[in-house]
Scaffold this active site. Structure first.
Site, short mmCIF file in Angstrom:
data_model
loop_
_atom_site.label_atom_id
_atom_site.label_comp_id
_atom_site.label_asym_id
_atom_site.label_seq_id
_atom_site.Cartn_x
_atom_site.Cartn_y
_atom_site.Cartn_z
CB ALA A 263 -7.07 -4.72 21.54
CG HIS B 31 -17.31 -8.69 15.15
ND1 HIS B 31 -17.82 -9.66 14.31
CD2 HIS B 31 -16.73 -7.78 14.35
CE1 HIS B 31 -17.54 -9.35 13.06
NE2 HIS B 31 -16.88 -8.20 13.06
#
Length: 128
Positions: free
Chosen positions: A74, A12
């Site tokens: 996830a 991210h």
């Protein structure tokens, strides 16, 4: 060099550069395990380089087999929507390349087991 392979560890990103340390350690470990494999980091936001930049560089360097491995626990919104769009755009730019997308690393059975073992250690319980 057309048969060269690469792995892109995709994260991210964060404003704090220390956030990337586990990804850097994973990259370094993977490079040590497979010295002939090109391993790079790429980030969605806040950090550089971007996935687009890394894939474009790899292809420019003659690498035609690229695996993108999301370093996420996830499949959330970024992995269900943003990342597939980025990979599809890279595939369109580099039609002669094979760009694959792995599931989130945190969903692999071995990673789940390692996280459980790690948590057990803090709970004072052994998995033995």
């Amino acid at each position: 060099m057309s048969e060269a392979h690469a792995v892109v560890l995709f994260g991210h990103g964060a404003r704090d550069p220390e956030w990337a340390r586990p990804m850097q350690r994973t990259r370094d470990h993977l490079r040590a395990q497979a010295p002939g494999l090109r391993v790079e980091l790429a980030f969605l936001e806040f950090m550089a380089p971007t996935l687009e930049e890394v894939i474009d560089t790899l292809v420019r360097d003659g690498i035609r087999h690229i695996a993108v491995v999301p370093m996420f626990i996830a499949q959330g919104g970024h992995l269900k929507s943003d990342l597939p769009k980025l990979v599809d755009a890279a595939r369109a730019r580099h039609a002669g390349s094979e760009i694959t997308l792995a599931p989130a690393v945190g969903e692999a059975d071995g990673v789940v087991a390692a996280m459980a073992d790690y948590a057990l250690g803090f709970g004072g319980v052994s998995s033995d």
